[in-house]
Scaffold this motif. Structure first.
Motif, PDB file in Angstrom:
ATOM      1  N   UNK A  91      -9.653 -59.948  29.158  1.00  0.00           N
ATOM      2  CA  UNK A  91      -9.454 -58.892  28.148  1.00  0.00           C
ATOM      3  C   UNK A  91      -8.728 -59.422  26.917  1.00  0.00           C
ATOM      4  N   UNK A  92      -9.365 -59.291  25.769  1.00  0.00           N
ATOM      5  CA  UNK A  92      -8.784 -59.757  24.511  1.00  0.00           C
ATOM      6  C   UNK A  92      -8.437 -58.533  23.674  1.00  0.00           C
ATOM      7  N   UNK A  93      -7.145 -58.251  23.587  1.00  0.00           N
ATOM      8  CA  UNK A  93      -6.703 -57.086  22.836  1.00  0.00           C
ATOM      9  C   UNK A  93      -5.464 -57.463  22.025  1.00  0.00           C
ATOM     10  N   UNK A  94      -5.479 -57.116  20.756  1.00  0.00           N
ATOM     11  CA  UNK A  94      -4.371 -57.424  19.865  1.00  0.00           C
ATOM     12  C   UNK A  94      -4.069 -56.199  19.021  1.00  0.00           C
ATOM     13  N   UNK A  95      -3.043 -56.300  18.201  1.00  0.00           N
ATOM     14  CA  UNK A  95      -2.673 -55.177  17.352  1.00  0.00           C
ATOM     15  C   UNK A  95      -1.804 -55.641  16.202  1.00  0.00           C
ATOM     16  N   UNK A  96      -1.448 -54.698  15.354  1.00  0.00           N
ATOM     17  CA  UNK A  96      -0.622 -55.011  14.185  1.00  0.00           C
ATOM     18  C   UNK A  96       0.707 -54.269  14.215  1.00  0.00           C
ATOM     19  N   UNK A  97       1.045 -53.672  15.348  1.00  0.00           N
ATOM     20  CA  UNK A  97       2.330 -52.987  15.448  1.00  0.00           C
ATOM     21  C   UNK A  97       3.463 -54.009  15.401  1.00  0.00           C
ATOM     22  N   UNK A  98       4.581 -53.674  14.780  1.00  0.00           N
ATOM     23  CA  UNK A  98       5.711 -54.613  14.730  1.00  0.00           C
ATOM     24  C   UNK A  98       6.289 -54.852  16.116  1.00  0.00           C
ATOM     25  N   UNK A  99       6.817 -56.051  16.332  1.00  0.00           N
ATOM     26  CA  UNK A  99       7.436 -56.416  17.608  1.00  0.00           C
ATOM     27  C   UNK A  99       8.948 -56.300  17.481  1.00  0.00           C
ATOM     28  N   UNK A 105      -2.029 -66.156  24.186  1.00  0.00           N
ATOM     29  CA  UNK A 105      -2.264 -67.558  24.525  1.00  0.00           C
ATOM     30  C   UNK A 105      -3.286 -68.188  23.602  1.00  0.00           C
ATOM     31  N   UNK A 106      -4.367 -67.461  23.312  1.00  0.00           N
ATOM     32  CA  UNK A 106      -5.438 -67.998  22.468  1.00  0.00           C
ATOM     33  C   UNK A 106      -4.925 -68.291  21.058  1.00  0.00           C
ATOM     34  N   UNK A 107      -4.176 -67.362  20.488  1.00  0.00           N
ATOM     35  CA  UNK A 107      -3.649 -67.585  19.135  1.00  0.00           C
ATOM     36  C   UNK A 107      -2.670 -68.745  19.143  1.00  0.00           C
ATOM     37  N   UNK A 108      -1.814 -68.815  20.161  1.00  0.00           N
ATOM     38  CA  UNK A 108      -0.804 -69.868  20.212  1.00  0.00           C
ATOM     39  C   UNK A 108      -1.425 -71.255  20.271  1.00  0.00           C
ATOM     40  N   UNK A 109      -2.314 -71.474  21.249  1.00  0.00           N
ATOM     41  CA  UNK A 109      -2.860 -72.824  21.396  1.00  0.00           C
ATOM     42  C   UNK A 109      -3.923 -73.106  20.345  1.00  0.00           C
ATOM     43  N   UNK A 125     -14.248 -68.589  24.866  1.00  0.00           N
ATOM     44  CA  UNK A 125     -15.524 -68.290  25.530  1.00  0.00           C
ATOM     45  C   UNK A 125     -15.365 -67.221  26.607  1.00  0.00           C
ATOM     46  N   UNK A 126     -14.311 -67.340  27.424  1.00  0.00           N
ATOM     47  CA  UNK A 126     -14.085 -66.353  28.484  1.00  0.00           C
ATOM     48  C   UNK A 126     -13.830 -64.968  27.905  1.00  0.00           C
ATOM     49  N   UNK A 127     -13.210 -64.910  26.749  1.00  0.00           N
ATOM     50  CA  UNK A 127     -12.972 -63.623  26.098  1.00  0.00           C
ATOM     51  C   UNK A 127     -14.258 -63.048  25.513  1.00  0.00           C
ATOM     52  N   UNK A 128     -15.089 -63.921  24.921  1.00  0.00           N
ATOM     53  CA  UNK A 128     -16.337 -63.452  24.315  1.00  0.00           C
ATOM     54  C   UNK A 128     -17.287 -62.858  25.335  1.00  0.00           C
ATOM     55  N   UNK A 129     -17.330 -63.439  26.535  1.00  0.00           N
ATOM     56  CA  UNK A 129     -18.245 -62.933  27.570  1.00  0.00           C
ATOM     57  C   UNK A 129     -17.629 -61.796  28.359  1.00  0.00           C
TER      58      UNK A 129
END
Length: 327
Positions: free
Chosen positions: A224-232, A58-62, A216-220
């Motif tokens: 949970x903010x978790x990402x990766x580089x695995x192909x979709x 959501x964060x990346x999208x918006x 801000x909610x992710x920083x504090x």
């Protein structure tokens, strides 16, 4: 959600019979907006399956959409910064609930349930708007509106497959209902034609507020903010992780919002909202094409009932409230 706001003056005809080209162009833009928005669930699901959290998607999208739409919003303001100060509370509400809340809850829902039922639950929002206006402002709905809400409620029961006793993700349903609340907030705020904000400024402001809030909610550590580089994986093919992210931000957000706004200006918010129901159809279609997900027969019947109920709710709206609904 397919339109952000409407520039059609209250009481003005939504469509001019003397401008068929304008009507055709507006309808085409509304379809583009619905198809673009409808792609979001399927694209996000591919990333969620690789370990991305809903808040990260959501964060990346918006965030990306905010970068793309913000210059357009600033141009639309034309230096009228007092509009931002006067509508600061409205922008905060819109950004928190209609942008960040709706998208985060929707992506969280599809992490626990198929895309089709999730978007169908979200699109019971027009019926929720009717109930809100009735309870808060005394706008008693007519018989057609009540009947439409009842049909939509029956459709929701079928979409959830409650009658057959099928297993159901309660968490997914609750998140989908949260997305419905955010969608209803969008309809209420976007229908407020008295705030003076240009539609593009409202869109840009909401996107910026939503991105900042989630960041801000992710920083504090609250989200949970978790990402990766695995192909979709989509339709049996592997694609680089950045491809769906780029499509989510540029197509399903920026293009979808801007085309929805342009459609509303040409054909009016009421007709645009009817065409916007195609977002549900496109969501199911994209989930089928990209994820091989298709609701069962009972759920498809329920989806048709929800769409029919929403149409009845829109038809039954009071004439004075079709183009605007005060917040």
């Amino acid at each position: 959600m397919t339109t952000m706001a409407d520039d059609t003056p209250v009481g003005a005809p939504a469509v001019s019979v003397e401008a068929p080209a304008r009507l055709a162009g507006g309808l085409a833009l509304a379809v583009v907006s619905a198809a673009s928005f409808g792609m979001a669930g399927a694209l996000a699901r591919g990333l969620l399956d690789t370990g991305w959290t809903p808040v990260a998607v959501t964060l990346v999208r918006i965030g990306l959409a905010a970068v793309l739409v913000l210059p357009l919003g600033l141009v639309a303001l034309r230096g009228r910064w007092s509009l931002l100060r006067r509508n600061a509370r409205l922008l905060l509400t819109y950004g928190c609930l209609a942008v960040a809340g709706a998208q985060f809850c929707y992506f969280s829902a599809i992490a626990h349930m198929p895309v089709g039922p999730a978007i169908l639950i979200e699109y019971t929002a027009p019926a929720a708007v009717v109930v809100w206006l009735w309870l808060r402002q005394g706008q008693r709905p007519g018989r057609m509106t009540v009947a439409g809400a009842a049909v939509a409620a029956l459709g929701l029961v079928l979409v959830l497959d409650l009658l057959s006793g099928a297993s159901l993700s309660l968490v997914g349903v609750l998140f989908a209902l949260g997305a419905m609340v955010g969608c209803a907030t969008h309809f209420l705020v976007a229908g407020d034609v008295d705030n003076g904000l240009p539609p593009l400024a409202l869109a840009a402001g909401g996107l910026v507020v939503g991105a900042v809030l989630l960041g801000l909610l992710s920083l504090v550590g609250l989200l949970p903010l978790r990402a990766g580089t695995d192909p979709a994986a989509y339709a049996g093919h592997q694609v680089a992780w950045w491809v769906p992210l780029l499509l989510l931000g540029a197509v399903t957000a920026a293009v979808a919002y801007v085309s929805g706004i342009a459609a509303g200006r040409r054909i009016g918010s009421r007709l645009a909202s009817f065409v916007g129901l195609l977002e549900v159809v496109f969501s199911v279609a994209w989930a089928w094409l990209l994820l091989a997900e298709l609701p069962g027969p009972v759920q498809l019947v329920g989806g048709l009932l929800i769409l029919a109920g929403v149409v009845a709710v829109k038809v039954g709206e009071p004439a004075a409230g079709r183009e605007s609904a005060p917040v």
